[in-house]
Design a protein around this motif. Structure first.
Motif, PDB file in Angstrom:
ATOM      1  N   SER A 714      33.770  51.563  -4.445  1.00 40.48           N
ATOM      2  CA  SER A 714      34.044  52.373  -3.348  1.00 40.48           C
ATOM      3  C   SER A 714      35.295  53.105  -2.989  1.00 40.48           C
ATOM      4  CB  SER A 714      33.436  51.215  -1.913  1.00 40.48           C
ATOM      5  OG  SER A 714      34.611  50.563  -2.356  1.00 40.48           O
ATOM      6  N   ALA A 715      36.365  52.309  -3.268  1.00 40.95           N
ATOM      7  CA  ALA A 715      37.504  53.185  -2.894  1.00 40.95           C
ATOM      8  C   ALA A 715      37.322  54.112  -3.473  1.00 40.95           C
ATOM      9  CB  ALA A 715      39.405  52.285  -3.268  1.00 40.95           C
ATOM     10  N   LEU A 716      37.169  54.640  -5.058  1.00 38.23           N
ATOM     11  CA  LEU A 716      37.221  55.528  -5.643  1.00 38.23           C
ATOM     12  C   LEU A 716      36.192  56.741  -5.574  1.00 38.23           C
ATOM     13  CD1 LEU A 716      37.897  53.745  -9.103  1.00 38.23           C
ATOM     14  CD2 LEU A 716      39.610  55.135  -7.613  1.00 38.23           C
ATOM     15  N   GLY A 722      31.663  66.486  -5.021  1.00 32.09           N
ATOM     16  CA  GLY A 722      33.418  67.454  -4.726  1.00 32.09           C
ATOM     17  C   GLY A 722      34.026  66.548  -3.440  1.00 32.09           C
ATOM     18  N   HIS A 723      33.687  65.073  -3.669  1.00 33.86           N
ATOM     19  CA  HIS A 723      34.725  63.835  -2.680  1.00 33.86           C
ATOM     20  C   HIS A 723      35.363  63.430  -3.405  1.00 33.86           C
ATOM     21  CE1 HIS A 723      33.979  60.558   0.574  1.00 33.86           C
ATOM     22  NE2 HIS A 723      35.732  60.660   1.005  1.00 33.86           N
ATOM     23  N   THR A 724      34.472  62.795  -4.621  1.00 35.43           N
ATOM     24  CA  THR A 724      35.275  61.908  -5.812  1.00 35.43           C
ATOM     25  C   THR A 724      36.707  61.765  -6.461  1.00 35.43           C
ATOM     26  OG1 THR A 724      32.893  61.519  -6.587  1.00 35.43           O
ATOM     27  CG2 THR A 724      34.792  60.355  -7.815  1.00 35.43           C
ATOM     28  N   GLN A 759      30.710  58.927 -13.267  1.00 37.16           N
ATOM     29  CA  GLN A 759      31.835  59.648 -14.486  1.00 37.16           C
ATOM     30  C   GLN A 759      32.846  60.266 -13.521  1.00 37.16           C
ATOM     31  OE1 GLN A 759      31.129  59.124 -17.517  1.00 37.16           O
ATOM     32  NE2 GLN A 759      29.232  58.067 -17.183  1.00 37.16           N
ATOM     33  N   GLU A 760      32.388  60.932 -12.802  1.00 35.41           N
ATOM     34  CA  GLU A 760      33.707  61.709 -12.155  1.00 35.41           C
ATOM     35  C   GLU A 760      34.411  61.058 -12.364  1.00 35.41           C
ATOM     36  OE1 GLU A 760      34.265  65.185  -8.508  1.00 35.41           O
ATOM     37  OE2 GLU A 760      32.580  63.810  -8.839  1.00 35.41           O
ATOM     38  N   ALA A 761      33.929  60.376 -11.093  1.00 32.37           N
ATOM     39  CA  ALA A 761      35.901  59.232 -10.739  1.00 32.37           C
ATOM     40  C   ALA A 761      36.732  58.598 -12.130  1.00 32.37           C
ATOM     41  CB  ALA A 761      35.555  58.026 -10.702  1.00 32.37           C
ATOM     42  N   ILE A 762      35.945  58.478 -13.361  1.00 35.36           N
ATOM     43  CA  ILE A 762      36.480  57.992 -14.566  1.00 35.36           C
ATOM     44  C   ILE A 762      37.409  59.525 -15.430  1.00 35.36           C
ATOM     45  CG2 ILE A 762      36.313  57.360 -16.658  1.00 35.36           C
ATOM     46  CD1 ILE A 762      33.581  55.666 -16.004  1.00 35.36           C
ATOM     47  N   SER A 763      37.036  60.338 -15.327  1.00 31.75           N
ATOM     48  CA  SER A 763      37.396  61.633 -15.781  1.00 31.75           C
ATOM     49  C   SER A 763      38.546  61.915 -15.289  1.00 31.75           C
ATOM     50  CB  SER A 763      36.692  62.618 -15.567  1.00 31.75           C
ATOM     51  OG  SER A 763      35.406  62.695 -16.665  1.00 31.75           O
ATOM     52  N   THR A 764      39.072  61.465 -13.754  1.00 30.28           N
ATOM     53  CA  THR A 764      39.895  62.004 -13.167  1.00 30.28           C
ATOM     54  C   THR A 764      41.166  61.079 -13.053  1.00 30.28           C
ATOM     55  OG1 THR A 764      38.742  62.710 -11.018  1.00 30.28           O
ATOM     56  CG2 THR A 764      40.787  62.487 -10.259  1.00 30.28           C
ATOM     57  N   LEU A 765      40.074  59.819 -13.372  1.00 37.94           N
ATOM     58  CA  LEU A 765      41.576  58.706 -13.975  1.00 37.94           C
ATOM     59  C   LEU A 765      42.187  58.983 -15.344  1.00 37.94           C
ATOM     60  CD1 LEU A 765      39.614  55.378 -12.685  1.00 37.94           C
ATOM     61  CD2 LEU A 765      41.978  56.522 -11.911  1.00 37.94           C
ATOM     62  N   VAL A 766      41.049  59.241 -15.933  1.00 38.88           N
ATOM     63  CA  VAL A 766      41.614  59.551 -17.781  1.00 38.88           C
ATOM     64  C   VAL A 766      43.070  61.617 -17.228  1.00 38.88           C
ATOM     65  CG1 VAL A 766      40.880  60.539 -20.141  1.00 38.88           C
ATOM     66  CG2 VAL A 766      39.725  58.639 -19.009  1.00 38.88           C
TER      67      VAL A 766
END
Length: 897
Positions: A714-716, A722-724, A759-766
């Motif tokens: 929920s935090a990510l 467009g929000h993630t 998946q968008e959160a993971i790509s951003t983290l990477v």
């Protein structure tokens, strides 16, 4: 041929003596005129006829000798201005079992109206009163219309709907009933327009979901309970299915189950609105006032929306969110509350947009438990205590929010986490106070005219302050307490009556591009033993020396400017401040070492010119780190259980220590991945080890601060397209210099869902992990089997998370040691007999999926202290031993199922 018009009278020529006789003689479409009188009979209608009181209302009474006074089984009869009185047996006065009768101007007494099966009934300008049961009761798939009606003096409810019944109620009043004015259950549905429900013994309106209700321009008032209650009916699911995003699921529905539009709820003896269970409720342009308790309460897993609604003049809390409820408020006002304006606790979610919260007797906005709250474009003013308080494990994001005139703190944060963006806090005691193990973010905030400190960062707290200003503080502009580790950039501090920036003993801030001016005391006050780095700062127009450095303090001031003041520096004899490329301008008395232009130009990459020094870039932190490392390793070793994890972490610490030494020797460091997978069940110490790991890396100089930022899905992950990415990036920024700990990280890739914002959160983290590879450590934690699915979801994760630490469940003996540690920490004693009872307790406890390991141990200790308290409370004069000794009898029963 039968006549179309028939007359009924108890005497006279050419008339029927009973209505029943006239009905037998009537043909289709006949009109029966009834003369004044009391007719002791029970009518049964199944034809399209009209029965009316010839001399108007109150002149004709149908009194049932037994059963209902009127029964309708078919067709569409019309009855006008007739009084129906039920029999003493207690049944309904009017029973509609079929057809679609119309009752106009009629009165029903004694037993009310009952519409059943698939019948339809219309009541217009009717009165239902003095009933021994509910006034109007509708069941099955029946439908009823009440228009300009009055239902009053009922021993049951005013209107009761169940099964799949339907009702349309317009301009009607339900009053003086023993039960609820309206009660709905099953799959019933109803609309109410311009109605009044008042003087009820229970709630004015009670809706058991999944029933649906729409109230427009209605008044619910003068009840002995709540105005509106929403609760789950029998068999209703209490929560969404696992893995379901309730906000996304709700977005697919057109409207909530219960809606109030332009309604008033007032003078209730209890809460104005109480919503619980899994219901959905919306109040639009409503007014809740003068309640006996809270204005609106959302509990359970319900979803409550308030749009343009006013909640004022309530003796309790204005709006309360409990348990796992969702409360969304847009526009509207919460004012003059006897307790909090808004209170949220449990695991609830609260979103306030464009709201005004004023004149709260307690804290205006109070977020506790594990509540998650969002404030956008709100105004909070005139609170007797804090304007906003966030505590325990709550999480708040506040944007473009204005806080005015709080007698205590504008934003008070205790143990919780907050993000404040573009908020304005004015005319409070303290502007913002942060005391937490998290790392709050203040971005572009303004603190104006506080009577005390503008921003206070308490002992041991880390915080990020970007931009904004602190103006006209009554004491210090910004106060950094002992051991705090703040990062402050681009902040303007002006007009403080005390010092502009106070760095207290043991604090270690990083301060960049901060301007300080017009202070009553020092511009920068560095207390005894404090450290820290101040870069590119300016200090002007101070009442005391621009910079004061206390005994043993060792701050570094780099490229700072002191100008337009009487004196630039005052420091204790054994102060160890360093001044690198600093300058002064228009200072009457100057003792601060400054760099000339030639020295500044000669300072090449990796070196700094130091006025009055040797040019060696050292701030003493390496020595402190070397002393701290053994202490941290010892703290790691003292953890209960986790033998394999402790060995691995200690081994990694040695490797990283060698890496550090190679770097200092100018040698190329070996390939090293600091990111980790923590695999284990809940309560096995993953968060504790992650926090300690960050501190170890900081002690080795491989992280700037080593602070821990906790996160979950929920935090990510955002709620819409467009929000993630911005949400993930903002959280990642807070973790820079420390550890980002993602609990239940596998939730970013829900099983069986390929198209998900996770998946968008993971790509951003990477990408962020690559861009900031030396500035942050990411730890992903969760169940072992689920973590494999996470790593397989993105090739970039597999290359960055190359090491997994496995956290085994605690043994029963380990759990006993945890309880013993808890007891020692809280000054209780556990002897051998109690320890043996504890061991037996944990051995007998079933290790189901709900078993919480260390959490279970802490809960067991809490229950032991409760049992102890109940036992000791009965003693007349307990001694110190009684007050501290936990006995085997205090050990709770084992959980076996």
């Amino acid at each position: 041929m039968k006549r179309n018009v028939l007359r009924v009278a108890d005497r006279g020529w050419g008339t029927y003596r009973t209505v029943t006789a006239a009905l037998r003689a009537a043909g289709e479409g006949a009109v029966i005129h009834v003369q004044p009188g009391v007719y002791r009979e029970s009518l049964s209608l199944d034809a399209e006829v009209t029965v009316l009181a010839e001399k108007g209302p109150g002149t004709v009474r149908i009194v049932a000798p037994h059963g209902p006074a009127l029964s309708v089984t078919g067709d569409r009869p019309v009855l006008r201005e007739i009084s129906f009185e039920g029999s003493p047996g207690g049944g309904p006065s009017v029973l509609v079992g079929g057809g679609a009768p119309v009752l106009e101007g009629c009165t029903m007494t004694g037993g009310g109206v009952e519409v059943i099966r698939d019948a339809t009934a219309e009541l217009r300008s009717c009165t239902v009163e003095d009933t021994a049961r509910s006034g109007v009761q509708v069941t099955g798939t029946a439908r009823v219309t009440l228009e300009d009606c009055v239902v009053r003096s009922a021993a049951g409810h005013g209107l009761a709907l169940s099964d799949a019944a339907r009702a349309e109620v317009r301009r009607s009043t339900l009053e003086r009933v023993t039960g609820c004015g309206v009660v709905m259950s099953g799959d019933s549905q109803a609309t109410f327009d311009e109605c009044s429900v008042r003087h009820t013994g229970e709630a004015a309106v009670l809706v058991h979901t999944p029933a649906r209700a729409l109230l427009r321009e209605c008044r619910l008032h003068d009840t002995r309970a709540q105005g509106l209650v929403v609760a789950d009916g029998p068999g209703t699911a209490a929560a969404a299915e696992p893995g379901t995003d309730r906000a996304s699921a709700a977005a697919g529905r057109e409207e909530p189950q219960i809606r109030l539009e332009k309604c008033e709820v007032f003078r209730t003896e209890r809460e104005g609105v109480l919503a619980g269970g899994s219901g959905e409720l919306r109040l639009r342009d409503c007014h809740v006032r003068e309640t006996g308790g809270a204005g609106v309460i959302a509990a359970g897993t319900c979803r409550v929306e308030l749009d343009g609604t006013r909640v004022v003049d309530v003796p309790g809390t204005g709006l309360a969110a409990l348990d796992g409820a969702e409360l969304s408020v847009k526009g509207g006002t919460v004012a003059r509350t006897g307790a909090n304006g808004v209170h949220a606790t449990g695991t609830c979610t609260v979103r306030l947009t464009g709201c005004e919260i004023t004149a709260a007797a307690f804290t205006a906005l109070h977020f506790a438990g594990s509540a998650k709250a969002v404030l956008r474009s709100c105004t909070v003013r005139d609170s007797t205590q804090h304007a906003v308080r966030v505590e325990e494990t709550a999480d708040l994001v506040a944007e473009d929010t204005r806080v005015e005139h709080a007698r205590m703190t504008g934003f008070d944060v205790r143990d919780a986490d907050v993000v404040l963006r573009r908020c304005v806090i004015s005319d409070t005691a303290t502007g913002i106070r942060l005391e937490t193990g998290h790392r709050p973010l203040l971005e572009g905030c303004e603190v104006l005219r506080p009577t005390g400190t503008g921003i206070e960062i308490a002992a041991g707290t880390g915080a990020l302050v970007h931009g904004g200003r602190v103006e006209a503080a009554g004491s210090a502009g910004v106060f950094l307490d002992e051991r705090s580790e703040a990062v402050i950039e681009d902040l303007a501090i002006a007009g403080s009556k005390g010092s502009g920036l106070v760095i207290w003993s043991g604090a270690r801030p990083r301060v960049r591009s901060v301007s300080i001016s017009g202070t009553g005391k020092n511009g920068v006050y560095v207390g005894d033993g404090a450290e820290g780095l101040l870069e590119d700062c300016s200090v002007a127009a101070t009442g005391y020396p621009a910079v004061y450095v206390g005994a043993g303090a060792s701050p570094v001031l780099r490229r700072c400017l002191v100008h337009d003041t009487d004196e630039d520096l005052s420091q204790a004899e054994d102060a160890a401040a360093r001044f690198e490329q600093c300058r002064t301008s228009n200072v009457k008395v100057t003792t601060m070492p400054v760099a000339d232009e030639a020295e500044a130009a000669a300072a090449g990459p990796g070196r700094v010119a130091v006025a009055g020094g040797t040019g060696t870039p050292a701030d003493g932190r390496e020595t402190a780190a070397a002393e701290l490392l053994p202490e941290l390793l010892s703290e790691l070793e003292r953890l209960v259980g986790l033998e394999g994890v402790k060995r691995e972490v200690a081994s990694m610490a040695k490797v990283m220590q060698m890496v550090k030494r190679r770097q200092e020797a100018g040698l190329q460091p070996p390939p090293l991945s600091r990111h980790l997978i923590f695999a284990g069940n809940p309560g096995t110490g993953k968060t504790t080890v992650a926090r300690l790991y960050g501190r170890l890396l900081a002690a080795l100089g491989l992280l700037a601060s080593g602070h821990l930022v906790e996160a979950d899905r929920s935090a990510l992950v955002g709620e819409y397209v467009g929000h993630t990415a911005p949400k993930t990036t903002a959280l990642f920024r807070r973790a820079l210099g420390g550890v980002l700990f993602i609990d239940e990280a596998y939730a970013l890739v829900p099983a069986g869902q390929s198209n998900d914002f996770g998946q968008e959160a993971i790509s951003t983290l990477v990408k962020l992990m690559e861009d900031h590879r030396d500035e942050v450590v990411v730890i992903a934690a969760g169940y072992p089997e689920d973590m494999e699915r996470l790593i397989d979801s993105n090739p970039g994760l597999a290359s960055r998370f190359t090491r997994t630490l496995t956290f085994d469940d605690y043994s029963s003996a380990d759990l006993v040691r945890i309880v013993e540690h808890q007891a020692t920490s809280h000054e209780y004693g556990i002897d051998e007999a109690t320890a043996a009872a504890l061991l037996a307790h944990f051995e007998a406890t079933e290790r189901t999926e709900r078993f919480g390991n260390g959490r279970t141990a802490r809960q067991t200790f809490q229950r032991m202290t409760e049992h102890h308290a109940m036992r000791v409370a009965d003693l007349a004069a307990p001694d110190a031993g009684d007050l501290t000794a936990l006995l085997p009898s205090d050990v709770p029963p084992a959980v076996t199922g």
